[in-house]
Design a protein around this motif. Structure first.
Motif, PDB file in Angstrom:
ATOM      1  N   LEU A  17     -51.294 127.214   6.925  1.00  0.00           N
ATOM      2  CA  LEU A  17     -50.452 127.304   8.114  1.00  0.00           C
ATOM      3  C   LEU A  17     -49.823 128.683   8.260  1.00  0.00           C
ATOM      4  CD1 LEU A  17     -48.778 123.781   8.067  1.00  0.00           C
ATOM      5  CD2 LEU A  17     -50.686 124.575   9.493  1.00  0.00           C
ATOM      6  N   HIS A  18     -49.408 129.282   7.139  1.00  0.00           N
ATOM      7  CA  HIS A  18     -48.864 130.643   7.184  1.00  0.00           C
ATOM      8  C   HIS A  18     -49.914 131.612   7.729  1.00  0.00           C
ATOM      9  CE1 HIS A  18     -47.024 134.437   6.057  1.00  0.00           C
ATOM     10  NE2 HIS A  18     -48.134 134.728   5.417  1.00  0.00           N
ATOM     11  N   ALA A  19     -51.133 131.506   7.212  1.00  0.00           N
ATOM     12  CA  ALA A  19     -52.205 132.408   7.639  1.00  0.00           C
ATOM     13  C   ALA A  19     -52.507 132.232   9.122  1.00  0.00           C
ATOM     14  CB  ALA A  19     -53.458 132.169   6.808  1.00  0.00           C
ATOM     15  N   LEU A  20     -52.536 130.995   9.587  1.00  0.00           N
ATOM     16  CA  LEU A  20     -52.862 130.727  10.984  1.00  0.00           C
ATOM     17  C   LEU A  20     -51.703 131.013  11.926  1.00  0.00           C
ATOM     18  CD1 LEU A  20     -54.858 127.408  10.560  1.00  0.00           C
ATOM     19  CD2 LEU A  20     -55.774 129.684  11.075  1.00  0.00           C
ATOM     20  N   ARG A  25     -54.689 136.831  12.864  1.00  0.00           N
ATOM     21  CA  ARG A  25     -55.477 136.004  11.945  1.00  0.00           C
ATOM     22  C   ARG A  25     -56.046 134.773  12.650  1.00  0.00           C
ATOM     23  NH1 ARG A  25     -51.253 137.911   8.278  1.00  0.00           N
ATOM     24  NH2 ARG A  25     -50.069 135.988   8.552  1.00  0.00           N
ATOM     25  N   LEU A  26     -55.268 134.182  13.527  1.00  0.00           N
ATOM     26  CA  LEU A  26     -55.758 133.046  14.305  1.00  0.00           C
ATOM     27  C   LEU A  26     -56.972 133.476  15.137  1.00  0.00           C
ATOM     28  CD1 LEU A  26     -55.536 130.145  15.297  1.00  0.00           C
ATOM     29  CD2 LEU A  26     -53.787 130.924  16.913  1.00  0.00           C
ATOM     30  N   GLY A  27     -56.899 134.643  15.725  1.00  0.00           N
ATOM     31  CA  GLY A  27     -58.024 135.171  16.506  1.00  0.00           C
ATOM     32  C   GLY A  27     -59.260 135.380  15.657  1.00  0.00           C
ATOM     33  N   ILE A  28     -59.077 135.858  14.434  1.00  0.00           N
ATOM     34  CA  ILE A  28     -60.207 136.053  13.518  1.00  0.00           C
ATOM     35  C   ILE A  28     -60.867 134.717  13.213  1.00  0.00           C
ATOM     36  CG2 ILE A  28     -60.834 136.683  11.144  1.00  0.00           C
ATOM     37  CD1 ILE A  28     -58.619 138.882  11.355  1.00  0.00           C
ATOM     38  N   VAL A  29     -60.059 133.707  12.903  1.00  0.00           N
ATOM     39  CA  VAL A  29     -60.592 132.380  12.589  1.00  0.00           C
ATOM     40  C   VAL A  29     -61.343 131.819  13.791  1.00  0.00           C
ATOM     41  CG1 VAL A  29     -59.931 129.984  12.085  1.00  0.00           C
ATOM     42  CG2 VAL A  29     -58.946 131.869  10.768  1.00  0.00           C
ATOM     43  N   ARG A  30     -60.783 131.948  14.961  1.00  0.00           N
ATOM     44  CA  ARG A  30     -61.452 131.447  16.167  1.00  0.00           C
ATOM     45  C   ARG A  30     -62.767 132.183  16.419  1.00  0.00           C
ATOM     46  NH1 ARG A  30     -56.239 130.581  20.143  1.00  0.00           N
ATOM     47  NH2 ARG A  30     -55.724 128.497  19.376  1.00  0.00           N
ATOM     48  N   GLN A  31     -62.767 133.485  16.231  1.00  0.00           N
ATOM     49  CA  GLN A  31     -63.983 134.266  16.448  1.00  0.00           C
ATOM     50  C   GLN A  31     -65.059 133.872  15.436  1.00  0.00           C
ATOM     51  OE1 GLN A  31     -63.374 138.474  16.946  1.00  0.00           O
ATOM     52  NE2 GLN A  31     -65.566 138.916  16.893  1.00  0.00           N
ATOM     53  N   LEU A  32     -64.674 133.697  14.176  1.00  0.00           N
ATOM     54  CA  LEU A  32     -65.639 133.272  13.164  1.00  0.00           C
ATOM     55  C   LEU A  32     -66.197 131.889  13.489  1.00  0.00           C
ATOM     56  CD1 LEU A  32     -63.940 134.536   9.893  1.00  0.00           C
ATOM     57  CD2 LEU A  32     -66.102 135.348  10.871  1.00  0.00           C
ATOM     58  N   HIS A  54     -55.127 143.723   5.180  1.00  0.00           N
ATOM     59  CA  HIS A  54     -54.045 142.778   4.875  1.00  0.00           C
ATOM     60  C   HIS A  54     -54.351 141.402   5.479  1.00  0.00           C
ATOM     61  CE1 HIS A  54     -50.158 140.904   4.444  1.00  0.00           C
ATOM     62  NE2 HIS A  54     -50.141 140.705   5.748  1.00  0.00           N
ATOM     63  N   HIS A  55     -54.765 141.376   6.737  1.00  0.00           N
ATOM     64  CA  HIS A  55     -55.061 140.094   7.395  1.00  0.00           C
ATOM     65  C   HIS A  55     -56.192 139.352   6.689  1.00  0.00           C
ATOM     66  CE1 HIS A  55     -52.216 140.486  10.605  1.00  0.00           C
ATOM     67  NE2 HIS A  55     -52.758 141.604  11.056  1.00  0.00           N
ATOM     68  N   PHE A  56     -57.247 140.059   6.318  1.00  0.00           N
ATOM     69  CA  PHE A  56     -58.355 139.410   5.614  1.00  0.00           C
ATOM     70  C   PHE A  56     -57.917 138.900   4.244  1.00  0.00           C
ATOM     71  CE2 PHE A  56     -61.019 141.997   8.545  1.00  0.00           C
ATOM     72  CZ  PHE A  56     -61.627 140.935   9.195  1.00  0.00           C
ATOM     73  N   LYS A  57     -57.047 139.639   3.574  1.00  0.00           N
ATOM     74  CA  LYS A  57     -56.544 139.197   2.269  1.00  0.00           C
ATOM     75  C   LYS A  57     -55.767 137.886   2.419  1.00  0.00           C
ATOM     76  CE  LYS A  57     -53.537 140.423  -1.545  1.00  0.00           C
ATOM     77  NZ  LYS A  57     -52.465 141.282  -1.998  1.00  0.00           N
ATOM     78  N   VAL A  58     -54.899 137.810   3.413  1.00  0.00           N
ATOM     79  CA  VAL A  58     -54.124 136.583   3.648  1.00  0.00           C
ATOM     80  C   VAL A  58     -55.060 135.411   3.963  1.00  0.00           C
ATOM     81  CG1 VAL A  58     -52.423 135.483   5.174  1.00  0.00           C
ATOM     82  CG2 VAL A  58     -52.035 137.807   4.351  1.00  0.00           C
ATOM     83  N   LEU A  59     -56.063 135.653   4.786  1.00  0.00           N
ATOM     84  CA  LEU A  59     -57.018 134.595   5.127  1.00  0.00           C
ATOM     85  C   LEU A  59     -57.815 134.140   3.908  1.00  0.00           C
ATOM     86  CD1 LEU A  59     -58.278 135.974   8.550  1.00  0.00           C
ATOM     87  CD2 LEU A  59     -56.957 133.869   8.194  1.00  0.00           C
ATOM     88  N   ARG A  60     -58.221 135.083   3.063  1.00  0.00           N
ATOM     89  CA  ARG A  60     -58.947 134.716   1.835  1.00  0.00           C
ATOM     90  C   ARG A  60     -58.058 133.936   0.886  1.00  0.00           C
ATOM     91  NH1 ARG A  60     -60.938 139.925   2.206  1.00  0.00           N
ATOM     92  NH2 ARG A  60     -59.442 140.644   0.662  1.00  0.00           N
ATOM     93  N   GLU A  61     -56.823 134.396   0.688  1.00  0.00           N
ATOM     94  CA  GLU A  61     -55.909 133.726  -0.229  1.00  0.00           C
ATOM     95  C   GLU A  61     -55.561 132.311   0.248  1.00  0.00           C
ATOM     96  OE1 GLU A  61     -52.651 136.444  -0.704  1.00  0.00           O
ATOM     97  OE2 GLU A  61     -53.727 137.601  -2.223  1.00  0.00           O
ATOM     98  N   ALA A  62     -55.592 132.098   1.553  1.00  0.00           N
ATOM     99  CA  ALA A  62     -55.333 130.767   2.102  1.00  0.00           C
ATOM    100  C   ALA A  62     -56.559 129.865   1.986  1.00  0.00           C
ATOM    101  CB  ALA A  62     -54.903 130.881   3.567  1.00  0.00           C
ATOM    102  N   GLY A  63     -57.706 130.461   1.707  1.00  0.00           N
ATOM    103  CA  GLY A  63     -58.936 129.690   1.596  1.00  0.00           C
ATOM    104  C   GLY A  63     -59.638 129.469   2.921  1.00  0.00           C
ATOM    105  N   LEU A  64     -59.230 130.205   3.947  1.00  0.00           N
ATOM    106  CA  LEU A  64     -59.831 130.061   5.263  1.00  0.00           C
ATOM    107  C   LEU A  64     -61.103 130.880   5.440  1.00  0.00           C
ATOM    108  CD1 LEU A  64     -56.542 130.170   7.311  1.00  0.00           C
ATOM    109  CD2 LEU A  64     -58.186 128.281   7.325  1.00  0.00           C
ATOM    110  N   VAL A  65     -61.169 132.005   4.751  1.00  0.00           N
ATOM    111  CA  VAL A  65     -62.274 132.940   4.923  1.00  0.00           C
ATOM    112  C   VAL A  65     -62.809 133.349   3.564  1.00  0.00           C
ATOM    113  CG1 VAL A  65     -62.831 135.301   5.720  1.00  0.00           C
ATOM    114  CG2 VAL A  65     -61.420 133.816   7.131  1.00  0.00           C
TER     115      VAL A  65
END
Length: 103
Positions: A17-20, A25-32, A54-65
């Motif tokens: 939820l923090h990452a999204l 970051r939300l835009g990255i997830v939607r685009q992927l 930084h954004h990719f690191k947060v997404l990876r650490e959250a397990g989203l990417v």
């Protein structure tokens, strides 16, 4: 040869939820979700490399990417199956949302 960067430990809802919660970051997830695996350059929207790192690191650490190296290119993939298993319906709700895509 490719090297994959995996999330550290189990998925946690609060990290997801923090990452999204960030529009970029939300835009990255939607685009992927729409386009499938994409390079960092295809996802940066003209933003500085340091900011996007930084954004990719947060997404990876959250397990989203998940990021893998293909030569000098970093390819990113949405960890859809893992997130759906831990938080069923969350990505469907997020991807289907009408909020700004961070652009």
């Amino acid at each position: 040869m490719t090297r994959e960067q995996k999330p550290p430990g189990p998925l946690r809802l609060e990290r997801i939820l923090h990452a999204l919660g960030d529009p970029v970051r939300l835009g990255i997830v939607r685009q992927l979700a729409r386009e499938g695996d994409s390079s960092c350059a295809a996802l940066d929207g003209g933003r500085p490399k340091s900011t996007m790192s930084h954004h990719f690191k947060v997404l990876r650490e959250a397990g989203l990417v998940q990021t893998r190296n293909q030569g000098v290119t970093h390819m990113n993939a949405l960890c859809r199956a893992a997130v759906d298993a831990e938080c069923p319906g969350l990505l469907d709700a997020v991807i289907g949302g009408r909020a700004s895509d961070g652009g």
